[in-house]
Design a protein around this motif. Structure first.
Motif, PDB file in Angstrom:
ATOM      1  N   UNK A 190       4.266  -5.434  -5.569  1.00  0.00           N
ATOM      2  CA  UNK A 190       3.518  -5.984  -6.636  1.00  0.00           C
ATOM      3  C   UNK A 190       3.948  -7.336  -7.356  1.00  0.00           C
ATOM      4  N   UNK A 215     -10.820  -8.141   3.524  1.00  0.00           N
ATOM      5  CA  UNK A 215      -9.586  -7.744   4.108  1.00  0.00           C
ATOM      6  C   UNK A 215      -8.355  -8.606   3.645  1.00  0.00           C
ATOM      7  N   UNK A 239       2.044  -6.454   2.185  1.00  0.00           N
ATOM      8  CA  UNK A 239       3.448  -6.663   2.711  1.00  0.00           C
ATOM      9  C   UNK A 239       3.591  -5.483   3.774  1.00  0.00           C
ATOM     10  N   UNK A 240       4.359  -5.305   4.641  1.00  0.00           N
ATOM     11  CA  UNK A 240       4.423  -4.305   5.770  1.00  0.00           C
ATOM     12  C   UNK A 240       5.345  -3.178   4.921  1.00  0.00           C
ATOM     13  N   UNK A 241       6.396  -3.621   4.248  1.00  0.00           N
ATOM     14  CA  UNK A 241       7.020  -2.452   3.720  1.00  0.00           C
ATOM     15  C   UNK A 241       8.413  -2.757   3.679  1.00  0.00           C
ATOM     16  N   UNK A 287       9.965  -0.123   8.604  1.00  0.00           N
ATOM     17  CA  UNK A 287       8.793  -0.155   9.383  1.00  0.00           C
ATOM     18  C   UNK A 287       8.729  -1.020  10.701  1.00  0.00           C
ATOM     19  N   UNK A 288       9.519  -2.263  10.692  1.00  0.00           N
ATOM     20  CA  UNK A 288       9.859  -2.940  11.937  1.00  0.00           C
ATOM     21  C   UNK A 288      10.938  -3.641  11.863  1.00  0.00           C
ATOM     22  N   UNK A 306       0.510  -7.264  17.131  1.00  0.00           N
ATOM     23  CA  UNK A 306       0.755  -7.695  15.585  1.00  0.00           C
ATOM     24  C   UNK A 306       1.287  -9.244  15.716  1.00  0.00           C
ATOM     25  N   UNK A 307       2.676  -9.374  16.188  1.00  0.00           N
ATOM     26  CA  UNK A 307       3.035 -10.732  16.075  1.00  0.00           C
ATOM     27  C   UNK A 307       3.378 -11.184  17.299  1.00  0.00           C
ATOM     28  N   UNK A 356       4.066 -15.264   7.134  1.00  0.00           N
ATOM     29  CA  UNK A 356       2.635 -14.359   7.227  1.00  0.00           C
ATOM     30  C   UNK A 356       2.479 -13.158   8.124  1.00  0.00           C
ATOM     31  N   UNK A 357       3.412 -13.739   9.328  1.00  0.00           N
ATOM     32  CA  UNK A 357       3.585 -12.555  10.332  1.00  0.00           C
ATOM     33  C   UNK A 357       4.224 -11.264  10.013  1.00  0.00           C
ATOM     34  N   UNK A 411       1.024  -6.848   6.531  1.00  0.00           N
ATOM     35  CA  UNK A 411      -0.063  -6.003   7.048  1.00  0.00           C
ATOM     36  C   UNK A 411      -1.347  -6.415   6.210  1.00  0.00           C
ATOM     37  N   UNK A 412      -2.180  -5.705   6.307  1.00  0.00           N
ATOM     38  CA  UNK A 412      -3.450  -5.849   5.374  1.00  0.00           C
ATOM     39  C   UNK A 412      -4.243  -4.410   5.082  1.00  0.00           C
ATOM     40  N   UNK A 413      -4.939  -4.601   3.973  1.00  0.00           N
ATOM     41  CA  UNK A 413      -6.101  -3.466   3.882  1.00  0.00           C
ATOM     42  C   UNK A 413      -7.221  -3.909   3.768  1.00  0.00           C
ATOM     43  N   UNK A 414      -8.154  -2.874   3.689  1.00  0.00           N
ATOM     44  CA  UNK A 414      -9.541  -3.248   3.328  1.00  0.00           C
ATOM     45  C   UNK A 414      -9.961  -2.632   1.900  1.00  0.00           C
ATOM     46  N   UNK A 469      -5.102   2.262   4.173  1.00  0.00           N
ATOM     47  CA  UNK A 469      -5.952   1.261   5.014  1.00  0.00           C
ATOM     48  C   UNK A 469      -6.948   0.975   4.238  1.00  0.00           C
ATOM     49  N   UNK A 497      -0.231  -4.635  13.307  1.00  0.00           N
ATOM     50  CA  UNK A 497      -1.365  -4.733  13.993  1.00  0.00           C
ATOM     51  C   UNK A 497      -2.929  -4.260  13.667  1.00  0.00           C
TER      52      UNK A 497
END
Lengths: 427, 427
Positions: free
Chosen positions: A33, A122, A126-128, A210-211, A402-403, A410-411, A414-417, B372, B402
């Motif tokens: 945030x 879209x 962040x991923x986390x 997460x990654x 994903x990457x 940027x890689x 993530x994203x959300x709708x 999501x 992804x």
């Protein structure tokens, strides 16, 4: 029931790591945030702190170097570990570069309308929590921490044990930047122990990390790839080819081949194999070999290349080998199709290059080669996040999910709708 | 040394599966280079073949239904298995929808220039080999096969054992379409055995299958998530909330709540929990509960909701429960912050909805909810690839890497970087 010392030790480590994971998750929520300016301010404050504390960082580094020399680290490893004023200035500059990059979080990637009346966007998020496992290169502490912060992710950094003090000194500057900007200090955590079991805990941290991005040599990356239960962005090898097509421009070919091989030989973007069409070999094979030899390159060639002075016969293992040294395998092919077959067989999906003036040949090469990066008339050594305009990179990925290619801020998103209606219901 | 029957059987299965994986990889290479028109022609020919062979498909389905009845399958499962002329027509239409979608492969996602003189394009490519594991819903054979074909990926399909004959009949139409368009028939393979060990082989097929999509109930998905060594696009639960904010429009609130819960109760996009601000509960709690009850919904409420007629007391487990039935948990919250905390704790990251006329509240909800899909004044039941305009979906993902949300043809792609120079070398 009593625990053995080793069990007790393992229980403690698990406890420490779980606390660290929980702190990272909490920090990630706050960081997601954070505003762009706040993150930028944190990175700039970290750069200023590091600049101010250069002497302290160099003193910490001197302790690490002494320890590593005692352990008998190789000269190449020692060189990567060692900092000086110029290198610290480079780290400071890199922090400022990442600070100046656009914030990927919140970017609207796409927006469209539906006949149902919905409007859909879209949006990047962040991923986390990102785990980074690297060798004794203290500068990775700053690059990885900065890219995670920029992308709104909490970072858990595990550097090589020989660089612990240097990494801690750099990490202190990052933590100061976070505090100065009012962001949680735990957004970038450095694992405080040399215990190798900590890596195992990270690799098993499903749902907690997460990654994971491993950054280092083959043995590190292959351990991470085979043991991790957490998704991984990585590449194992950079077995990159330069293919000099029959319609190559000789001046471009010579420049690209020499630079791809010799600019730096130990990086993953270096070329490891030269393929030449019969025609281009006849026209300029000898000149190309001489040019490489003038740069000190050892050429291990097929029977065609062996007709040239100083070329050693290639063993079968030389094709598909990542030399990471000033050595190149060389082979004449009958044309584009054979080059494509060779690359499909021996390439590692990292970076492949064609030198040609024939647009149709370049297009077919681009379409058919299955690799993260395909160069046309450009050196394979451009395979780098900085050169791609990402400010920095946390690594290069050859996976396809994903990457892929250089992994920048940027890689790491993530994203959300976001779906907007007007009380809209589905029939 | 002699092998036991079971060892022999396992060796044979492994051999069959490995052949299948190798054929998929070979087909994927060919498919990656197939033109858009060729893929579209294959899908249209498959649709025509399925339309023509409807009677044959229904006969195969009758065998499956008889077998499943003998096994004592539940009525809900039997309903999903059963085909009739209308449902086959739906499958045909869905194939034509996917055929009509734009081809994602080759799309230039971005293009930019660098000061070095390089021009860089990021271009979509197929991923490779996609494994789909599903229950006894024969239509998934067509949807999954079609989306993989559209995105240039080879598909390995493993349907529920009760639907084997139906799936084979549908698969025959897909294979006919591929042949008619001159594409490799092995681009879509259906696992020919009911042996459950085949699923284990798929989950372990690192490097052979690039991604697995499980489509089915909780037990299937959780087995895939916990055992897979291959990346997975999936969601385990759809624990979706509708939050009626203090500034909600009552008409929109009633429409969205009723539709989110009752349009279809057994799908992952159905709402499972209603949250209302004190003010909105006071103003329209009773009316909303009556409207739901009129749709046959059982409401399990907190002490506020329990003051309304017919509302049963909620047990603690009712919050965070995926009922997949005409039941909803209901709770009054003190405002947006408490709603966000509730959703962060109980939500599954699938689809969350706010009903409000207050743009700032909607923005904060969109920014802070980690899911999501985030709906504003729209039913959660829109969480669907078709409704998003993707033509169809192979599943919905709640992972953050992804693919996230509905997974259509485009989400089944990777990308590569094409870099163009003029003999450009890196300083």
């Amino acid at each position: 029931m009593t625990q053995t010392a080793s069990e007790l030790h393992h229980t403690e480590l698990k406890h420490t790591m779980n606390m660290l994971f929980a702190q990272a998750r909490a920090a990630a929520r706050a960081l997601a945030l954070a505003g762009s300016e706040q993150k930028q301010a944190a990175l700039e404050a970290a750069a200023a702190a590091l600049e101010r504390d250069c002497a302290r960082v160099l003193a910490a580094n001197a302790r690490d170097v002494a320890f590593a020399q005692g352990k008998g680290l190789s000269p190449a490893m020692l060189d990567r570990l060692r900092l000086d004023e110029g290198r610290v200035a480079g780290v400071v500059e890199s922090l400022r570069n990442v600070a100046a990059q656009p914030d990927p979080v919140g970017e609207v990637m796409e927006a469209w309308e539906r006949p149902s009346g919905l409007s859909i966007r879209r949006v990047r998020t962040p991923i986390g929590v990102v785990g980074v496992i690297y060798e004794s290169r203290p500068n990775v502490t700053a690059d990885a921490g900065a890219l995670c912060l920029k992308s709104g992710n909490a970072a858990i950094l595990r550097g090589g044990s020989e660089s612990l003090h240097s990494s801690q000194a750099i990490h202190a500057a990052l933590a100061e930047g976070l505090r100065a900007a009012g962001l949680p200090e735990r957004a970038i955590q450095l694992i405080p122990t040399r215990d190798r079991a900590a890596v195992g805990e990270m690799l098993a941290a499903q749902g907690l990390i997460d990654v994971i991005v491993p950054r280092g040599g083959r043995s590190l990356v292959s351990r991470v790839q085979s043991e991790a239960r957490v998704p991984v962005f990585s590449h194992l090898d950079g077995i990159n080819h330069v293919y000099v097509h029959a319609a190559a421009d000789p001046v471009k070919a010579q420049a690209v081949v020499a630079n791809s091989k010799t600019r730096r030989t130990g990086i993953c973007g270096a070329a490891e194999c030269l393929l030449m069409d019969r025609e281009s070999f006849a026209a300029q094979g000898a000149a190309l070999v001489s040019a490489l030899q003038a740069c000190g390159t050892e050429i291990r060639g097929d029977r065609h290349f062996q007709t040239l002075p100083g070329v050693r016969p290639a063993e079968p293992d030389d094709f598909g080998c990542e030399f990471l040294d000033n050595i190149i395998a060389a082979r004449v092919v009958s044309g584009l199709s054979e080059a494509l077959t060779h690359i499909a067989h021996y390439g590692s999906g990292h970076t492949e290059c064609i030198v040609t003036e024939d647009a149709a040949a370049a297009d077919r090469f681009a379409r058919e080669v299955d690799a993260a990066i395909i160069m046309h008339n450009a050196s394979t050594q451009f395979a780098d996040g900085g050169e791609f305009g990402m400010g920095a990179e946390i690594g290069i990925a050859t996976g396809k999910l994903h990457a892929r290619g250089p992994v920048g801020a940027r890689e790491l998103t993530s994203f959300k709708y976001l779906v907007q209606g007007e009380g809209t219901v589905r029939p």
